[in-house]
Design an enzyme around this catalytic site. Structure first.
Site, PDB file in Angstrom:
ATOM      1  N   LYS A  21      11.036   1.469  53.929  1.00  0.00           N
ATOM      2  CA  LYS A  21      12.174   2.212  52.827  1.00  0.00           C
ATOM      3  C   LYS A  21      11.270   3.452  52.350  1.00  0.00           C
ATOM      4  CE  LYS A  21      15.062  -1.972  51.475  1.00  0.00           C
ATOM      5  NZ  LYS A  21      16.254  -1.040  52.084  1.00  0.00           N
ATOM      6  N   ARG A  26      10.092   8.979  51.750  1.00  0.00           N
ATOM      7  CA  ARG A  26       8.892  10.154  51.731  1.00  0.00           C
ATOM      8  C   ARG A  26       9.113  11.229  52.800  1.00  0.00           C
ATOM      9  NH1 ARG A  26       2.920   8.360  51.910  1.00  0.00           N
ATOM     10  NH2 ARG A  26       3.588   7.176  53.762  1.00  0.00           N
ATOM     11  N   SER A  50      -5.242 -18.764  48.796  1.00  0.00           N
ATOM     12  CA  SER A  50      -5.046 -18.406  47.477  1.00  0.00           C
ATOM     13  C   SER A  50      -3.495 -18.887  47.062  1.00  0.00           C
ATOM     14  CB  SER A  50      -4.961 -16.747  47.114  1.00  0.00           C
ATOM     15  OG  SER A  50      -6.285 -16.114  47.536  1.00  0.00           O
ATOM     16  N   ARG A 106       9.216  -4.037  34.569  1.00  0.00           N
ATOM     17  CA  ARG A 106       8.521  -4.018  33.447  1.00  0.00           C
ATOM     18  C   ARG A 106       7.730  -2.769  33.297  1.00  0.00           C
ATOM     19  NH1 ARG A 106       4.995  -8.990  35.678  1.00  0.00           N
ATOM     20  NH2 ARG A 106       6.838 -10.612  35.692  1.00  0.00           N
ATOM     21  N   HIS A 121       6.233  -1.600  36.739  1.00  0.00           N
ATOM     22  CA  HIS A 121       6.484  -2.733  37.902  1.00  0.00           C
ATOM     23  C   HIS A 121       7.711  -3.099  38.235  1.00  0.00           C
ATOM     24  CE1 HIS A 121       2.351  -4.421  37.034  1.00  0.00           C
ATOM     25  NE2 HIS A 121       2.121  -3.281  36.969  1.00  0.00           N
ATOM     26  N   GLU A 140       6.685  -7.473  44.760  1.00  0.00           N
ATOM     27  CA  GLU A 140       6.378  -6.520  43.464  1.00  0.00           C
ATOM     28  C   GLU A 140       5.988  -5.291  43.897  1.00  0.00           C
ATOM     29  OE1 GLU A 140       3.958  -7.143  39.330  1.00  0.00           O
ATOM     30  OE2 GLU A 140       2.828  -7.378  41.288  1.00  0.00           O
ATOM     31  N   ALA A 152      -6.903   1.981  36.549  1.00  0.00           N
ATOM     32  CA  ALA A 152      -6.314   0.519  36.723  1.00  0.00           C
ATOM     33  C   ALA A 152      -7.551  -0.116  37.827  1.00  0.00           C
ATOM     34  CB  ALA A 152      -5.223   0.240  37.445  1.00  0.00           C
TER      35      ALA A 152
END
Length: 235
Positions: A21, A26, A50, A106, A121, A140, A152
């Site tokens: 998408k 782009r 994990s 968020r 987010h 996410e 970050a």
């Protein structure tokens, strides 16, 4: 366990759907508007090991339903944009797509975390068409500017190096660095809008009154940078 492994594979397909998408958007911008709001797109998929470890740590049932209902960070896509306005532009285009459902948003740009972290987010749900069924997968999406992404990445390395017990002078320096990054984002966007205006492209009305002179842009940026250097020397 085979059901869990098959479920984990669907998250990879969910990432592929979101990446497709963004790639289409782009390319459309590049060819139709001669402008690209997306600088870079990356993804990450939590490993099966994990997933198991986190479920056991949090007491989540090791079943496909348990994982789907309580783990929302298995599949992630990170979109790096040129400017803050591009972040919200890409966000709007994504959530307007009929087959993508926004579950949660968020906005750490409007409301940064106490340590200075900024990013937007989106927790979204996207359908994945398998051979025998359609699976709704949660992904996410993190949208950042280049400066936000650099900050970050540095913050993550520091917290990993100190096992999250970071010395106070470094957390203070990180907060000041976040202010410097925001000042850079703001100044670069002002310059971008000035260039568009000179080229005869109508800039957004909301930006006209807020345009700074080049001297004011540089003064604002270097004032923040000098404060950062002072704090680093004192630490």
């Amino acid at each position: 366990m085979m059901d869990l492994r098959r479920m984990a594979m669907t998250y990879k397909f969910g990432i592929d759907e979101v990446m497709t998408k963004i790639s289409i958007l782009r390319d459309e911008f590049r060819h139709m508007q001669n402008y690209n709001p997306v600088e870079h797109v990356g993804s990450r998929l939590k490993s099966f090991e994990s997933i198991i470890t986190k479920c056991r740590r949090k007491g989540i049932p090791l079943t496909p339903d348990g994982v789907r209902e309580q783990l929302f960070d298995i599949a992630g896509v990170r979109v790096t944009c040129s400017f803050v306005t591009d972040i919200y532009r890409v966000r709007d285009m994504l959530v307007q797509q009929a087959d993508l459902t926004l579950l949660e948003e968020r906005d750490y740009i409007a409301r940064p975390k106490p340590n200075g972290y900024k990013s937007l987010h989106l927790i979204v749900q996207v359908p994945v068409f398998l051979s025998d069924r359609v699976e709704d997968v949660i992904v996410e999406i993190q949208l950042r500017t280049i400066a936000m992404d650099f900050w970050a990445s540095l913050e993550h390395k520091i917290y990993y190096r100190y096992h999250r017990d970071v010395p106070r002078h470094l957390t203070d320096a990180l907060k000041l660095a976040a202010d410097v990054a925001w000042s850079l984002d703001t100044s670069m966007e002002h310059i971008h809008e000035e260039v568009k205006a000179i080229a005869g492209v109508e800039e957004p009305v909301g930006h006209r009154d807020g345009l700074l002179s080049p001297e004011e842009m540089l003064r604002d940026f270097w004032r923040t940078a000098e404060a950062f250097d002072d704090a680093r020397r004192q630490g």
